[in-house]
Design an enzyme around this catalytic site. Structure first.
Site, mmCIF file in Angstrom:
data_model
loop_
_atom_site.group_PDB
_atom_site.id
_atom_site.type_symbol
_atom_site.label_atom_id
_atom_site.label_comp_id
_atom_site.label_asym_id
_atom_site.label_seq_id
_atom_site.Cartn_x
_atom_site.Cartn_y
_atom_site.Cartn_z
ATOM 1 N N ARG A 117 55.291 129.271 57.146
ATOM 2 C CA ARG A 117 56.569 128.845 56.552
ATOM 3 C C ARG A 117 56.747 127.393 55.647
ATOM 4 O O ARG A 117 56.360 127.598 54.498
ATOM 5 C CB ARG A 117 57.630 129.316 57.619
ATOM 6 N N ASP A 118 56.605 126.650 56.461
ATOM 7 C CA ASP A 118 56.842 125.299 55.905
ATOM 8 C C ASP A 118 55.633 124.768 55.015
ATOM 9 O O ASP A 118 55.720 124.168 53.987
ATOM 10 C CB ASP A 118 56.966 124.213 57.030
ATOM 11 N N HIS A 137 59.292 117.548 64.804
ATOM 12 C CA HIS A 137 59.007 118.345 63.367
ATOM 13 C C HIS A 137 58.693 117.056 62.403
ATOM 14 O O HIS A 137 59.646 116.538 61.739
ATOM 15 C CB HIS A 137 59.866 119.261 62.914
ATOM 16 N N HIS A 150 56.684 115.214 59.451
ATOM 17 C CA HIS A 150 56.060 115.389 58.256
ATOM 18 C C HIS A 150 55.279 114.182 58.249
ATOM 19 O O HIS A 150 55.637 113.118 58.856
ATOM 20 C CB HIS A 150 56.838 115.653 57.031
ATOM 21 N N CYS A 198 59.139 120.157 52.216
ATOM 22 C CA CYS A 198 60.549 120.588 51.620
ATOM 23 C C CYS A 198 60.624 120.504 49.960
ATOM 24 O O CYS A 198 60.755 119.451 49.806
ATOM 25 C CB CYS A 198 61.629 120.033 52.445
ATOM 26 N N ASN A 216 53.345 118.538 56.823
ATOM 27 C CA ASN A 216 53.433 118.545 58.308
ATOM 28 C C ASN A 216 52.346 118.079 58.835
ATOM 29 O O ASN A 216 51.204 118.002 58.460
ATOM 30 C CB ASN A 216 53.811 119.770 58.992
HETATM 31 P P1 HMG Z 1 73.644 130.458 47.135
HETATM 32 O O1 HMG Z 1 73.205 130.439 45.612
HETATM 33 O O2 HMG Z 1 74.763 129.300 47.397
HETATM 34 O O3 HMG Z 1 73.971 131.608 47.898
HETATM 35 O O4 HMG Z 1 72.370 129.997 48.044
HETATM 36 P P2 HMG Z 1 75.376 132.600 47.693
HETATM 37 O O5 HMG Z 1 75.656 132.634 49.218
HETATM 38 O O6 HMG Z 1 76.169 131.998 46.697
HETATM 39 O O7 HMG Z 1 74.837 133.822 47.146
HETATM 40 C C1 HMG Z 1 74.275 133.869 45.678
HETATM 41 C C2 HMG Z 1 73.425 135.222 45.755
HETATM 42 O O8 HMG Z 1 72.035 134.912 46.556
HETATM 43 C C3 HMG Z 1 73.911 136.445 46.091
HETATM 44 O O9 HMG Z 1 73.416 137.456 45.262
HETATM 45 C C4 HMG Z 1 73.324 136.731 47.374
HETATM 46 O O10 HMG Z 1 73.300 138.048 47.962
HETATM 47 C C5 HMG Z 1 72.041 136.008 47.365
HETATM 48 P P3 HMG Z 1 74.244 138.175 44.360
HETATM 49 O O11 HMG Z 1 75.417 138.824 44.869
HETATM 50 O O12 HMG Z 1 74.629 137.049 43.359
HETATM 51 O O13 HMG Z 1 73.372 139.107 43.609
HETATM 52 N N1 HMG Z 1 71.391 135.684 48.787
HETATM 53 C C6 HMG Z 1 70.305 135.999 49.138
HETATM 54 N N2 HMG Z 1 69.462 136.778 48.659
HETATM 55 C C7 HMG Z 1 68.287 136.913 49.852
HETATM 56 N N3 HMG Z 1 68.218 136.021 50.928
HETATM 57 C C8 HMG Z 1 69.129 135.260 51.432
HETATM 58 C C9 HMG Z 1 70.583 135.132 50.282
HETATM 59 N N4 HMG Z 1 71.437 134.264 50.588
HETATM 60 C C10 HMG Z 1 72.259 134.876 49.456
HETATM 61 N N5 HMG Z 1 69.030 134.657 52.542
HETATM 62 C C11 HMG Z 1 70.815 129.687 50.011
HETATM 63 C C12 HMG Z 1 72.266 129.558 49.280
HETATM 64 C C13 HMG Z 1 71.141 129.427 51.354
HETATM 65 C C14 HMG Z 1 70.702 131.342 50.005
HETATM 66 C C15 HMG Z 1 70.007 128.989 49.112
HETATM 67 O O14 HMG Z 1 70.409 127.827 48.870
HETATM 68 C C16 HMG Z 1 68.531 128.830 49.840
HETATM 69 O O15 HMG Z 1 67.960 130.018 49.862
HETATM 70 N N6 HMG Z 1 68.027 127.802 50.117
HETATM 71 C C17 HMG Z 1 66.877 127.892 50.681
HETATM 72 C C18 HMG Z 1 66.294 126.501 50.433
HETATM 73 C C19 HMG Z 1 64.834 126.407 51.552
HETATM 74 O O16 HMG Z 1 64.365 127.461 51.694
HETATM 75 N N7 HMG Z 1 64.401 125.045 51.799
HETATM 76 C C20 HMG Z 1 63.212 124.841 52.451
HETATM 77 C C21 HMG Z 1 63.588 125.385 54.049
HETATM 78 S S1 HMG Z 1 64.264 123.972 54.820
HETATM 79 C C22 HMG Z 1 62.912 122.832 55.223
HETATM 80 O O17 HMG Z 1 61.847 123.030 54.678
HETATM 81 C C23 HMG Z 1 63.036 121.954 56.149
HETATM 82 C C24 HMG Z 1 62.458 122.091 57.814
HETATM 83 O O18 HMG Z 1 61.049 122.322 57.696
HETATM 84 C C25 HMG Z 1 62.837 120.988 58.760
HETATM 85 C C26 HMG Z 1 62.303 119.454 58.177
HETATM 86 O O19 HMG Z 1 61.276 119.422 57.498
HETATM 87 O O20 HMG Z 1 63.298 118.989 58.223
HETATM 88 C C27 HMG Z 1 63.324 123.216 58.281
HETATM 89 MG MG MG Z 2 59.516 120.762 57.462
#
Ligand code: HMG
Ligand code: MG
Length: 311
Positions: A15-16, A207, A209, A240, A249
């Site tokens: 994933r990450d 966690h 990095h 990220c 990581n």
């Molecule tokens: P948004 O655009 O604000 O979503 O995104 P929304 O709620 O306004 O919906 C817009 C459209 O997206 C809608 O479709 C929803 O159905 C669809 P429409 O009606 O327009 O056709 N939608 C989805 N489709 C599939 N799966 C879903 C989903 N949700 C809404 N889950 C959202 C908000 C959170 C979805 C978006 O911002 C997003 O996907 N962000 C993910 C970012 C991400 O993955 N970042 C990396 C992970 S975090 C990380 O790496 C840190 C970590 O490792 C820890 C660390 O290192 O600190 C964990």
């Molecule tokens: Mg991370």
């Protein structure tokens, strides 16, 4: 130094790691890689995320990966979910454990999940409640616990506030993320001192990095403070995409070396782990340079040339 006898390594590479790679790995190859990871002794693998495919196209095959995976019975397969839409997809694919995520920093939260911190709480609250009803364990990530790429230093009080809210919702473990890999042991100590005044160490995983090469030092400090769960990524993959400057990581193989040599049991075997790292390196089409991989590569080369350079 007082150290635990056992520590759990939670593999987040699929994933990450893969979420930040420019190359999108084929679904079958991802599954094969996860199968290889499953033969190493790991007990926890975060296999994908059910976020919006436009935001993270590398993981747009989350459903297929999870559905087609041959699960090992002693392994927990987890995935990231940002909202109810993500949870429904993850449950439909047979997830074991879900991870919700948010940031201690307002700006990173907004860039990463398009909501303010205050707007995020009710969204996650609904997800956690529903997941618990479905008898799933929920992990909660708090990102940017040391510093944010947009706002600079983040105070331990702010991390405590977000942690409290997630635990109150019913999250059973908090993973504290140094998302951009800037932390050093004194800062980790200050953060953990604050959190451990309120909560037991068993509730936390770290966690790190490894952007500046401080992750292992931070892990040693965390171990000293009673933490026994660590996230890592094979080959040091990761980052990220919504945190400028975030690199991989801490590498699972380097963490395994550290823990093993310190006499801390993990249940993980180095050899199949390195094999799995070389497999994904090959699929990514670029060399992964971690300490253990470089050593193993040099040893292979030396054996090929009739020399031995084992240390
Ligand atoms: P948004 O655009 O604000 O979503 O995104 P929304 O709620 O306004 O919906 C817009 C459209 O997206 C809608 O479709 C929803 O159905 C669809 P429409 O009606 O327009 O056709 N939608 C989805 N489709 C599939 N799966 C879903 C989903 N949700 C809404 N889950 C959202 C908000 C959170 C979805 C978006 O911002 C997003 O996907 N962000 C993910 C970012 C991400 O993955 N970042 C990396 C992970 S975090 C990380 O790496 C840190 C970590 O490792 C820890 C660390 O290192 O600190 C964990
Ligand atoms: Mg991370």
């Amino acid at each position: 130094m007082k150290l635990p006898g056992f520590a759990e390594i939670k593999e987040v590479g699929p994933r990450d790691g893969l979420q930040n790679e420019p190359v999108k790995i084929n679904t079958e190859d991802k599954i094969e890689w996860i199968h290889m990871l499953g033969k190493t002794g790991l007990s926890y693998i975060e296999v994908t995320s059910f976020v919006h495919p436009k935001w993270i196209p590398q993981l747009s095959d989350a459903l297929e990966v999870l559905r087609e995976l041959k699960k090992e019975k002693d392994i927990t397969y987890a995935a990231l979910v940002p909202n109810m839409r993500g949870l429904e997809r993850a449950l439909g694919a047979g997830i074991d454990e879900v991870s919700v995520f948010m940031s201690a920093s307002e700006t990173h939260n907004k860039r990463n999940i398009n909501k303010t911190i205050a707007e995020t709480f009710p969204v996650l609250n609904e997800v956690v409640k529903e997941a618990v009803l479905e008898k799933k364990r929920v992990r909660g990530y708090v990102s940017t616990v040391i510093a944010c790429p947009y706002e600079g230093k983040i105070s331990p009080d702010q991390v405590l506030m977000v942690t409290e809210r997630l635990l109150d919702m019913g999250v059973s473990e908090i993973s504290l993320g140094d998302t951009i890999g800037v932390g050093v042991p004194t800062q980790v100590e200050a953060l953990l001192e604050q959190l451990l005044k309120r909560y037991p160490a068993e509730l936390f995983a770290m966690h790190f990095h490894d952007t500046r090469g401080t992750a292992l030092a931070n892990i040693v400090k965390s171990l000293e403070m009673g933490i026994t769960k660590f996230d890592s990524s094979l080959g040091g993959l990761g980052g990220c995409p919504y945190a400028k400057g975030a690199s991989g990581n801490v590498a699972t193989e380097d963490l395994l070396y550290l823990l093993t040599e310190m006499g801390i049991e993990t249940g993980i075997n180095m050899e199949p782990l390195l094999e799995a790292a070389f497999y994904i390196e090959n699929k990514l089409g670029r060399k992964l340079h971690t300490r253990q991989l470089d050593i193993a590569r040099n040893e292979k080369e030396a054996v090929k040339n009739g020399k031995s350079c084992s240390i």
